[in-house]
Scaffold this active site. Structure first.
Site, PDB file in Angstrom:
ATOM      1  N   GLU A  19       0.898  -1.207   0.113  1.00  0.00           N
ATOM      2  CA  GLU A  19      -0.010   0.152  -0.011  1.00  0.00           C
ATOM      3  C   GLU A  19       0.871   1.174  -0.072  1.00  0.00           C
ATOM      4  O   GLU A  19       1.983   1.297   0.969  1.00  0.00           O
ATOM      5  CB  GLU A  19      -0.786  -0.024   1.183  1.00  0.00           C
ATOM      6  CG  GLU A  19      -1.838   1.354   1.328  1.00  0.00           C
ATOM      7  CD  GLU A  19      -2.771   1.327   2.444  1.00  0.00           C
ATOM      8  OE1 GLU A  19      -3.435   0.277   2.517  1.00  0.00           O
ATOM      9  OE2 GLU A  19      -2.814   1.938   3.303  1.00  0.00           O
ATOM     10  N   THR A  50      -4.082   4.898  -1.287  1.00  0.00           N
ATOM     11  CA  THR A  50      -5.029   5.461  -0.245  1.00  0.00           C
ATOM     12  C   THR A  50      -5.656   6.709  -0.907  1.00  0.00           C
ATOM     13  O   THR A  50      -5.226   7.315  -1.886  1.00  0.00           O
ATOM     14  CB  THR A  50      -4.523   5.706   1.078  1.00  0.00           C
ATOM     15  OG1 THR A  50      -3.511   6.891   0.726  1.00  0.00           O
ATOM     16  CG2 THR A  50      -3.613   4.476   1.733  1.00  0.00           C
ATOM     17  N   TYR A  51      -6.691   7.018  -0.374  1.00  0.00           N
ATOM     18  CA  TYR A  51      -7.524   8.018  -0.934  1.00  0.00           C
ATOM     19  C   TYR A  51      -7.796   8.995   0.345  1.00  0.00           C
ATOM     20  O   TYR A  51      -8.346   8.691   1.324  1.00  0.00           O
ATOM     21  CB  TYR A  51      -8.992   7.496  -1.162  1.00  0.00           C
ATOM     22  CG  TYR A  51      -9.738   8.580  -2.023  1.00  0.00           C
ATOM     23  CD1 TYR A  51      -9.512   8.702  -3.304  1.00  0.00           C
ATOM     24  CD2 TYR A  51     -11.037   8.920  -1.370  1.00  0.00           C
ATOM     25  CE1 TYR A  51     -10.316   9.570  -4.171  1.00  0.00           C
ATOM     26  CE2 TYR A  51     -11.811   9.776  -2.201  1.00  0.00           C
ATOM     27  CZ  TYR A  51     -11.583  10.108  -3.386  1.00  0.00           C
ATOM     28  OH  TYR A  51     -12.227  11.019  -4.231  1.00  0.00           O
ATOM     29  N   ALA A  53      -9.682  11.316   2.195  1.00  0.00           N
ATOM     30  CA  ALA A  53     -10.833  11.619   2.223  1.00  0.00           C
ATOM     31  C   ALA A  53     -11.134  13.250   2.497  1.00  0.00           C
ATOM     32  O   ALA A  53     -12.237  13.668   2.106  1.00  0.00           O
ATOM     33  CB  ALA A  53     -11.691  10.689   3.415  1.00  0.00           C
ATOM     34  N   HIS A  79      -8.528   3.147  -3.591  1.00  0.00           N
ATOM     35  CA  HIS A  79      -9.207   3.278  -2.499  1.00  0.00           C
ATOM     36  C   HIS A  79     -10.194   4.304  -2.689  1.00  0.00           C
ATOM     37  O   HIS A  79      -9.928   5.307  -3.454  1.00  0.00           O
ATOM     38  CB  HIS A  79      -8.511   3.808  -1.073  1.00  0.00           C
ATOM     39  CG  HIS A  79      -7.273   2.640  -0.810  1.00  0.00           C
ATOM     40  ND1 HIS A  79      -7.020   2.692   0.803  1.00  0.00           N
ATOM     41  CD2 HIS A  79      -6.731   1.806  -1.424  1.00  0.00           C
ATOM     42  CE1 HIS A  79      -6.058   1.512   0.833  1.00  0.00           C
ATOM     43  NE2 HIS A  79      -6.004   1.053  -0.393  1.00  0.00           N
ATOM     44  N   GLY A 110     -14.081   5.678   5.185  1.00  0.00           N
ATOM     45  CA  GLY A 110     -13.488   6.933   5.145  1.00  0.00           C
ATOM     46  C   GLY A 110     -13.119   7.442   6.634  1.00  0.00           C
ATOM     47  O   GLY A 110     -14.206   7.323   7.398  1.00  0.00           O
ATOM     48  N   ASP A 111     -12.054   7.844   6.751  1.00  0.00           N
ATOM     49  CA  ASP A 111     -11.728   8.752   7.916  1.00  0.00           C
ATOM     50  C   ASP A 111     -12.322   9.977   7.933  1.00  0.00           C
ATOM     51  O   ASP A 111     -12.156  10.864   6.820  1.00  0.00           O
ATOM     52  CB  ASP A 111     -10.182   8.883   8.118  1.00  0.00           C
ATOM     53  CG  ASP A 111      -9.680   7.546   8.365  1.00  0.00           C
ATOM     54  OD1 ASP A 111     -10.341   6.746   9.222  1.00  0.00           O
ATOM     55  OD2 ASP A 111      -8.589   7.119   8.036  1.00  0.00           O
ATOM     56  N   HIS A 153     -13.909  -2.421  14.584  1.00  0.00           N
ATOM     57  CA  HIS A 153     -13.854  -0.990  14.258  1.00  0.00           C
ATOM     58  C   HIS A 153     -13.846  -0.159  15.617  1.00  0.00           C
ATOM     59  O   HIS A 153     -14.723  -0.786  16.597  1.00  0.00           O
ATOM     60  CB  HIS A 153     -14.797  -0.629  13.265  1.00  0.00           C
ATOM     61  CG  HIS A 153     -14.591   0.579  12.673  1.00  0.00           C
ATOM     62  ND1 HIS A 153     -15.150   1.852  13.427  1.00  0.00           N
ATOM     63  CD2 HIS A 153     -13.846   1.411  11.871  1.00  0.00           C
ATOM     64  CE1 HIS A 153     -15.058   2.888  12.588  1.00  0.00           C
ATOM     65  NE2 HIS A 153     -14.275   2.681  11.748  1.00  0.00           N
ATOM     66  N   LYS A 169     -21.023  -5.975   4.184  1.00  0.00           N
ATOM     67  CA  LYS A 169     -20.552  -5.244   3.222  1.00  0.00           C
ATOM     68  C   LYS A 169     -19.993  -6.370   2.180  1.00  0.00           C
ATOM     69  O   LYS A 169     -20.080  -6.185   0.787  1.00  0.00           O
ATOM     70  CB  LYS A 169     -18.986  -4.761   3.528  1.00  0.00           C
ATOM     71  CG  LYS A 169     -19.278  -3.447   4.577  1.00  0.00           C
ATOM     72  CD  LYS A 169     -17.880  -2.907   4.496  1.00  0.00           C
ATOM     73  CE  LYS A 169     -17.021  -3.454   5.871  1.00  0.00           C
ATOM     74  NZ  LYS A 169     -15.970  -2.408   6.094  1.00  0.00           N
TER      75      LYS A 169
HETATM   76  C1  LIG Z   1      -6.870  -1.439   4.743  1.00  0.00           C
HETATM   77  C2  LIG Z   1      -7.347  -0.234   5.059  1.00  0.00           C
HETATM   78  C3  LIG Z   1      -7.453   0.705   4.177  1.00  0.00           C
HETATM   79  C4  LIG Z   1      -8.030   2.183   4.566  1.00  0.00           C
HETATM   80  N1  LIG Z   1      -7.759   2.926   3.633  1.00  0.00           N
HETATM   81  C5  LIG Z   1      -8.186   4.046   3.737  1.00  0.00           C
HETATM   82  C6  LIG Z   1      -8.236   5.397   2.789  1.00  0.00           C
HETATM   83  O1  LIG Z   1      -7.582   5.371   1.914  1.00  0.00           O
HETATM   84  N2  LIG Z   1      -8.761   6.526   3.272  1.00  0.00           N
HETATM   85  C7  LIG Z   1      -9.454   6.819   4.469  1.00  0.00           C
HETATM   86  O2  LIG Z   1     -10.049   7.802   4.487  1.00  0.00           O
HETATM   87  N3  LIG Z   1      -9.640   5.876   5.236  1.00  0.00           N
HETATM   88  C8  LIG Z   1      -8.973   4.395   4.918  1.00  0.00           C
HETATM   89  N4  LIG Z   1      -9.049   3.603   6.041  1.00  0.00           N
HETATM   90  C9  LIG Z   1      -9.855   3.638   7.281  1.00  0.00           C
HETATM   91  C10 LIG Z   1     -11.536   3.487   6.996  1.00  0.00           C
HETATM   92  O3  LIG Z   1     -11.983   4.546   6.289  1.00  0.00           O
HETATM   93  C11 LIG Z   1     -11.862   4.084   8.375  1.00  0.00           C
HETATM   94  O4  LIG Z   1     -11.675   2.963   9.468  1.00  0.00           O
HETATM   95  C12 LIG Z   1     -13.428   3.976   8.542  1.00  0.00           C
HETATM   96  O5  LIG Z   1     -13.923   4.576   9.752  1.00  0.00           O
HETATM   97  C13 LIG Z   1     -14.150   2.632   8.482  1.00  0.00           C
HETATM   98  O6  LIG Z   1     -14.456   2.320   7.193  1.00  0.00           O
HETATM   99  P1  LIG Z   1     -15.344   1.266   6.582  1.00  0.00           P
HETATM  100  O7  LIG Z   1     -15.032   1.041   5.088  1.00  0.00           O
HETATM  101  O8  LIG Z   1     -14.858   0.101   7.398  1.00  0.00           O
HETATM  102  O9  LIG Z   1     -16.727   1.729   6.850  1.00  0.00           O
HETATM  103  P2  LIG Z   1     -18.221   0.867   7.199  1.00  0.00           P
HETATM  104  O10 LIG Z   1     -18.122  -0.454   7.070  1.00  0.00           O
HETATM  105  O11 LIG Z   1     -19.238   1.840   6.631  1.00  0.00           O
HETATM  106  O12 LIG Z   1     -18.097   1.325   8.846  1.00  0.00           O
HETATM  107  C14 LIG Z   1     -18.159   2.727   9.436  1.00  0.00           C
HETATM  108  C15 LIG Z   1     -18.892   2.885  10.599  1.00  0.00           C
HETATM  109  O13 LIG Z   1     -20.111   2.402  10.584  1.00  0.00           O
HETATM  110  C16 LIG Z   1     -20.570   1.300  11.132  1.00  0.00           C
HETATM  111  N5  LIG Z   1     -21.354   0.515  10.371  1.00  0.00           N
HETATM  112  C17 LIG Z   1     -20.817  -0.312   9.284  1.00  0.00           C
HETATM  113  N6  LIG Z   1     -22.056  -0.780   8.587  1.00  0.00           N
HETATM  114  C18 LIG Z   1     -23.110  -0.559   9.334  1.00  0.00           C
HETATM  115  C19 LIG Z   1     -24.423  -1.031   9.244  1.00  0.00           C
HETATM  116  N7  LIG Z   1     -24.822  -1.916   8.206  1.00  0.00           N
HETATM  117  N8  LIG Z   1     -25.436  -0.334  10.115  1.00  0.00           N
HETATM  118  C20 LIG Z   1     -24.918   0.495  11.211  1.00  0.00           C
HETATM  119  N9  LIG Z   1     -23.516   0.609  11.205  1.00  0.00           N
HETATM  120  C21 LIG Z   1     -22.567   0.095  10.579  1.00  0.00           C
HETATM  121  C22 LIG Z   1     -19.234   0.496  11.292  1.00  0.00           C
HETATM  122  O14 LIG Z   1     -19.177  -0.012  12.805  1.00  0.00           O
HETATM  123  C23 LIG Z   1     -18.018   1.692  11.651  1.00  0.00           C
HETATM  124  O15 LIG Z   1     -18.372   2.239  13.098  1.00  0.00           O
HETATM  125  C24 LIG Z   1      -8.495   2.259   5.639  1.00  0.00           C
HETATM  126  C25 LIG Z   1      -8.722   1.244   6.552  1.00  0.00           C
HETATM  127  C26 LIG Z   1      -8.200  -0.070   6.188  1.00  0.00           C
HETATM  128  C27 LIG Z   1      -8.359  -1.152   7.336  1.00  0.00           C
END
Ligand SMILES: Cc1cc2nc3c(=O)[nH]c(=O)nc-3n(C[C@H](O)[C@H](O)[C@H](O)COP(=O)(O)OP(=O)(O)OC[C@H]3O[C@@H](n4cnc5c(N)ncnc54)[C@H](O)[C@@H]3O)c2cc1C
Length: 293
Positions: A19, A50-51, A53, A79, A110-111, A153, A169
């Protein structure tokens, strides 16, 4: 035509991938390309970029993914985050990806960027699973990966609920998982076991974080909720300000972790390189030597 990661995973039991983040300057880009040149000897299966956000320069990711694929011919994951985009904007980005043969996407929520309170436009997606659905609606053009969290998470109520969200997902079009970094392999294997019990059969690739700077590690871990385990503290705390010692111990730790993971048959290793060739090159040189021996 760019290969899809989902097809690569069907062909290979184990992948090696790396990455990067998108550099903002020409110097940064030149340095990243040197890193990639150095990694090519390991026959990487794919890269990912990465992206940012929160950042204004989101197109940096697409440009660098495109350049990496055209220069090195290695499939590279773009991403993409829900956050900061309306659905129409996401559709426009997806169309641009298609135009550049970017077929692999890591779908993320996304963060939340620092200093941003109102986190999204009113017509944006609320969860990552909706982005998976959107991407998979393009006639199977894209291979879609998602993020996984072996320790749960940081905002999830508990580990079980977190895993249920992961399943949603994957049921919504996610085809493989790349995990957040972790330092206890037991946590990762427990995650795999629980995922299997829930009916998840897709590949869950562990994310590897080679430690080079203990203070930086503490900050990143705090932000993303990863545990700095007791055995990490024991090794790195006493040498916090000793760069060279930390670097050497970082290599030893990652090497041991990767060897244990491979010995137990993991489906791949995904290295968070921070765009640096070292220490990933040294870890892999040593690792490949053991695999060959
Ligand atoms: C390998 C890796 C690469 C990453 N790369 C980036 C990047 O490039 N840019 C960036 O900004 N961030 C990145 N992140 C961080 C990530 O975007 C954050 O950790 C974010 O907070 C969670 O994203 P997610 O895709 O898991 O979101 P989601 O799965 O949507 O989860 C987000 C929040 O919503 C909750 N949630 C999920 N699904 C549901 C549901 N169906 N109902 C109710 N609540 C739900 C989860 O518990 C979590 O608290 C990366 C993380 C990893 C592990």
């Amino acid at each position: 035509m760019t290969k899809k990661i989902s097809d690569i995973l069907k062909q290979k039991k184990r992948t090696f991938s790396f990455e990067f983040f998108p550099p903002k300057t020409k110097k940064g880009k030149d340095s990243l390309f040197k890193t990639i040149e150095g990694l090519m000897k390991f026959n990487p299966d794919f890269f990912s970029v990465t992206y940012g956000a929160g950042g204004a320069k989101k197109e940096l990711t697409m440009n660098i993914v495109d350049q990496i694929q055209r220069t090195f011919g290695t499939p590279t994951i773009h991403h993409l985050t829900c956050i900061g985009h309306s659905v129409d904007e996401l559709k426009s980005i997806i169309e641009q990806m298609r135009g550049k043969q970017i077929r692999n996407v890591l779908a993320l929520y996304g963060d939340i960027p620092e200093g941003i309170k109102s986190k999204e436009p009113s017509d944006s997606l609320s969860y990552c699973f909706q982005l998976c659905q959107l991407l998979r609606s393009y006639d199977d053009y894209f291979s879609v990966g998602v993020a996984g969290f072996p320790e749960g998470h940081v905002d999830a109520p508990n580990k079980e609920t977190d895993l249920k969200y992961l399943k949603i997902k994957l049921d919504s079009g996610g085809q493989f998982v790349i995990t957040q970094f972790f330092f206890s392999n037991a946590d990762y294997f427990d995650y795999l076991k629980r995922a299997k019990e829930l009916g998840i059969q897709k590949r869950i690739i562990p994310g590897i974080f080679p430690i080079t700077d203990y203070k930086k590690l503490l900050k990143i871990s705090r932000d993303c909720g990863a545990t700095v385990t007791e055995n990490v503290r024991k090794v790195f705390e006493p040498i916090t300000d000793k760069r060279e010692k930390t670097y050497r111990e970082g290599i030893n730790f990652a090497l041991k972790q990767c060897r244990q993971l491979l010995a137990q048959g993991v489906g791949g290793l995904h290295f968070f390189t921070f765009n640096k060739l070292e220490p990933t090159r040294e870890i892999l040189d040593k690792l490949f030597k053991t695999i060959r021996d």
